[in-house]
Design an enzyme around this catalytic site. Structure first.
Site, PDB file in Angstrom:
ATOM      1  CG  ASP A  64     -25.708 111.719  75.362  1.00 24.29           C
ATOM      2  OD1 ASP A  64     -26.855 112.173  75.545  1.00 24.29           O
ATOM      3  OD2 ASP A  64     -25.296 111.298  74.259  1.00 24.29           O
ATOM      4  CG  ASP A 100     -30.509 108.610  72.417  1.00 23.42           C
ATOM      5  OD1 ASP A 100     -30.825 107.547  72.983  1.00 23.42           O
ATOM      6  OD2 ASP A 100     -31.315 109.531  72.206  1.00 23.42           O
TER       7      ASP A 100
HETATM    8 MG   LIG Z   1     -25.690 111.357  72.280  1.00 22.85          MG
END
Ligand SMILES: [Mg+2]
Ligand SMILES: [Zn+2]
Length: 189
Positions: free
Chosen positions: A6, A8
């Site tokens: 992922d 962020d």
């Molecule tokens: Mg995230």
């Protein structure tokens, strides 16, 4: 091995607010170096990231591309590279099939890399939806405590993901070290 990240809260700092400009995109200390170590050890890195800020009109794909150029530049300087970045630009209400916890982004990565399965791959995230998407796509889910990670860890205690054995690390650097040492990463049950 393929390691899907992922973005962020895993690679870059994330406090719950949308990151709308290149100047607001800041790597978490040690994350770029961790990615470089994984690459140098022969592993491949891909990214699967929900970016509904595009559908919400907060920033455009041009800005997103520049954020990813910044990431690639920083990583290249450390001797690493990213095989593929898959992002979902849609709004949660759009009914798309790529927004995590659905598996569309992971399927895009699988197709791009010409793999028949993601079994054996790892999905590293800070939110439950990352872990759910990874688990549904046959990846080993790994949680990091950066970004939303501490909240996610707390909620997993009362509401685990059925059938998933989630490995948990303080951050991407600690995960990478444990992974490269071949210890500490639990196999799915
Ligand atoms: Mg995230
Ligand atoms: Zn989507």
């Amino acid at each position: 091995m393929l390691i899907i990240l992922d973005r962020d809260g895993v690679i870059n700092e994330y406090d719950g607010n949308y990151i709308c400009s290149v100047d607001d995109w800041h790597p978490i200390p040690g994350s770029i170096e961790a990615m470089a170590r994984l690459c140098k050890a022969g592993h491949r890195i891909a990214i699967a990231t929900n970016q509904s800020g595009i559908a919400r009109g907060f920033y455009g794909t041009d800005v997103l591309d520049r954020m990813h150029d910044k990431l690639q530049r920083l990583l290249t300087a450390q001797g690493g590279s990213i095989s593929f970045i898959a992002y979902c630009p849609h709004h949660p209400d759009d009914g798309c099939d790529c927004r995590k916890p659905l598996t569309g982004l992971l399927e895009q990565i699988r197709n791009h890399l010409h793999l028949t399965t993601l079994k054996g791959a790892i999905m590293v995230g800070d939110s439950r939806k990352d872990l759910e998407a990874g688990f549904a796509a046959s990846c080993q889910p790994v949680l990091v405590r950066t970004g939303n990670g501490k909240d996610t860890e707390h909620h997993l205690k009362t509401r685990p993901i059925p059938g998933a054995n989630v490995a948990i690390y303080d951050n991407l650097g600690v995960f990478s070290d444990a992974f490269l040492l071949g210890s500490g990463l639990e196999k799915p049950s």
